[in-house]
Motif scaffolding. Structure first.
Motif, short mmCIF file in Angstrom:
data_model
loop_
_atom_site.label_atom_id
_atom_site.label_comp_id
_atom_site.label_asym_id
_atom_site.label_seq_id
_atom_site.Cartn_x
_atom_site.Cartn_y
_atom_site.Cartn_z
N PRO A 257 0.83 -1.22 0.00
CA PRO A 257 0.00 0.00 0.00
C PRO A 257 0.86 1.26 0.00
O PRO A 257 1.90 1.32 0.66
CB PRO A 257 -0.81 -0.13 1.29
CG PRO A 257 -0.80 -1.59 1.61
CD PRO A 257 0.50 -2.11 1.12
N SER A 258 0.42 2.23 -0.76
CA SER A 258 1.17 3.49 -0.84
C SER A 258 1.17 4.21 0.51
O SER A 258 0.14 4.27 1.20
CB SER A 258 0.56 4.40 -1.91
OG SER A 258 0.61 3.76 -3.18
N ARG A 259 2.32 4.74 0.84
CA ARG A 259 2.45 5.43 2.13
C ARG A 259 2.11 6.90 1.96
O ARG A 259 2.68 7.58 1.08
CB ARG A 259 3.86 5.29 2.67
CG ARG A 259 4.08 6.01 3.98
CD ARG A 259 5.33 5.55 4.68
NE ARG A 259 5.48 6.20 5.98
CZ ARG A 259 6.36 5.83 6.90
NH1 ARG A 259 7.18 4.81 6.65
NH2 ARG A 259 6.43 6.45 8.05
N PRO A 260 1.21 7.45 2.77
CA PRO A 260 0.89 8.88 2.66
C PRO A 260 2.10 9.73 3.04
O PRO A 260 2.88 9.38 3.94
CB PRO A 260 -0.27 9.07 3.64
CG PRO A 260 -0.83 7.69 3.85
CD PRO A 260 0.33 6.76 3.72
N ILE A 261 2.24 10.86 2.37
CA ILE A 261 3.36 11.75 2.65
C ILE A 261 3.24 12.38 4.02
O ILE A 261 4.25 12.78 4.63
CB ILE A 261 3.46 12.83 1.55
CG1 ILE A 261 4.79 13.58 1.63
CG2 ILE A 261 2.28 13.78 1.64
CD1 ILE A 261 5.99 12.75 1.33
N ASP A 262 2.02 12.43 4.56
CA ASP A 262 1.83 13.03 5.89
C ASP A 262 2.43 12.18 6.99
O ASP A 262 2.66 12.69 8.10
CB ASP A 262 0.33 13.24 6.16
CG ASP A 262 -0.30 14.20 5.16
OD1 ASP A 262 0.46 15.03 4.59
OD2 ASP A 262 -1.52 14.11 4.93
N THR A 263 2.66 10.90 6.74
CA THR A 263 3.22 10.03 7.77
C THR A 263 4.74 10.14 7.88
O THR A 263 5.33 9.52 8.76
CB THR A 263 2.85 8.57 7.48
OG1 THR A 263 3.39 8.19 6.20
CG2 THR A 263 1.34 8.39 7.46
N VAL A 264 5.37 10.91 6.99
CA VAL A 264 6.82 11.10 7.04
C VAL A 264 7.12 12.34 7.88
O VAL A 264 6.58 13.42 7.63
CB VAL A 264 7.40 11.27 5.62
CG1 VAL A 264 8.90 11.49 5.67
CG2 VAL A 264 7.07 10.05 4.78
N VAL A 265 7.98 12.15 8.88
CA VAL A 265 8.32 13.25 9.78
C VAL A 265 9.37 14.12 9.09
O VAL A 265 10.54 13.73 8.97
CB VAL A 265 8.84 12.72 11.12
CG1 VAL A 265 9.20 13.88 12.05
CG2 VAL A 265 7.81 11.81 11.77
#
Length: 411
Positions: A257-265
């Motif tokens: 599943p694609s990782r949302p960019i918001d989950t990257v700190v």
């Protein structure tokens, strides 16, 4: 001799004797007598016991067999000519993504349910497969420990058409699906040649145009991409023995599943600048600008930091935002050479994300191995020289001892 005289001679000819007559019913018996040992005894026994002449049954069987064989042969040649001049086909190799698209599409069609020759595969899901609601069956009460011991038994297997020819109708058109294996010569790790088995499929339709097959392949591809539109495809280099002549260079590892960019700190402003720069680079006008000036169309970003700080996570998120496949390469792989790297980058698609892992350690393993080899070589030479010196000293000591023993005593 006139024709009238010939008919008169036939009319006045004497009839043949009884022992010289051969009826049509007796002809199979004479033939089988030459090829089947004991047929006269069997025929006589059945005629004496049941009063039935088996030669009539044999004649009918031979007639039916001859007609069936002739019809089969005529149909075979007629169908070959029909295929050659009135049918079109498209072949797909197993190392192409279209192969997986078509096989996945066929697994959900009626052909995989009604065909009499199928291939069953385990329906076990990987860690990156989409969530299925069947797992909720294990949740009974809040706070109770989950037990997945029987989970694999409840996952149904998947079925695909087996090797051979399968026929089906799709949107009112007749199609044939052929799945076969072929032997391909490939290169081994040691530099030799090995024979491996590859698969290919051939789609055939009636008509001199391949457009119906192209429409079917497009439908299968759209069906596959529709299921994978929220996923990121992960690819890694193929084994050394499979990287031959630019084919089978990359293997599809998983689809996560694609990782949302918001989950990257990461700082919001820095994240926005990065996405804007990548978006400008991926614009078609940018590719034209690079091509007109002869500049290689690529953009690199160096992500530095201790392990676990989100370098790979940022690469996964970028691939998910722009809908790109990600190609992972570990530069510390011992079988990776400069030639392999050139082949891999040549076979990359126009737009993708290449993740070069452990770039700071590239070449250190090989240099370490070379140093270890040189040290081992030096150590072995020093040990050899030391052994020769010890042997020479020991021989001189033994010679001196013998000289003292042979020396006489003077009074």
């Amino acid at each position: 001799m006139s024709l009238r005289n010939a008919f008169q001679a036939l009319g006045t000819a004497d009839p043949p004797k009884d022992n010289a007559t051969i009826s049509v019913a007796q002809l199979p018996a004479n033939i089988l007598d030459a090829f089947v040992p004991g047929y006269p005894v069997i025929s006589k026994f059945i005629r004496d016991s049941f009063g039935f002449d088996i030669s009539i049954v044999v004649s009918l069987c031979l007639l039916v067999f001859g007609l069936f064989t002739s019809a089969k042969l005529i149909w075979h040649y007629a169908y070959e000519y029909f295929q050659e001049y009135c049918m079109s086909y498209v072949c797909i190799e197993s190392d192409d993504d279209i192969f997986a698209h078509v096989m996945d599409w066929l697994a959900e069609q009626k052909i995989s349910k009604s065909s009499r020759t199928l291939m069953a595969t385990t329906g076990r899901e990987s860690a990156w497969d989409s969530f299925s609601g069947g797992e909720m069956d294990f949740v009974s009460e809040p706070g109770q420990l989950l037990n997945f011991s029987n989970w694999d038994a409840k996952v149904p297997p998947t079925f695909q058409p087996y090797f051979g020819t399968h026929r089906f109708f799709h949107k009112g058109r007749y199609f044939e699906f052929l799945r076969q294996q072929k032997s391909v010569m490939g290169s081994s790790w040691g530099g030799g040649s090995v024979i491996r088995e590859d698969e290919y499929i051939k789609l055939t339709c009636i008509g001199r145009s391949t457009q119906p097959i192209k429409d079917l392949i497009k439908e299968a591809r759209d069906h596959y991409l529709d299921k994978e539109k929220t996923s990121t495809v992960v690819r890694r280099p193929a084994p050394k023995e499979m990287r031959g002549r630019g084919r089978n260079v990359w293997n599809r590892v998983a689809s996560r599943p694609s990782r949302p960019i918001d989950t990257v700190v990461l700082e919001h402003e820095q994240k926005a600048r990065l996405l804007a720069d990548i978006n400008e680079y991926l614009h078609p006008k940018t590719a034209i600008w690079y091509a007109n000036r002869g500049i290689p169309y690529r953009r690199g970003y160096l992500l530095a930091g201790p392990p676990g700080t989100g370098k790979s996570s940022l690469a996964w998120a970028i691939a998910g935002v722009f809908g790109l496949d990600i190609y992972c390469i570990s530069l510390v792989e011992p079988t990776l050479t400069e030639e392999d790297l050139g082949t891999m980058f040549t076979s990359l698609p126009r737009r993708c994300v290449v993740l070069l892992e452990d770039i700071d350690a590239a070449g250190l393993v090989k240099r370490g191995e070379q140093t270890t080899t040189e040290e081992t070589k030096d150590t072995s030479e020093a040990a050899k020289l030391g052994a020769e010196i010890s042997k020479a000293i020991k021989a001189s000591q033994e010679k001196g001892t013998k000289a003292k023993e042979n020396q006489g005593v003077s009074l």
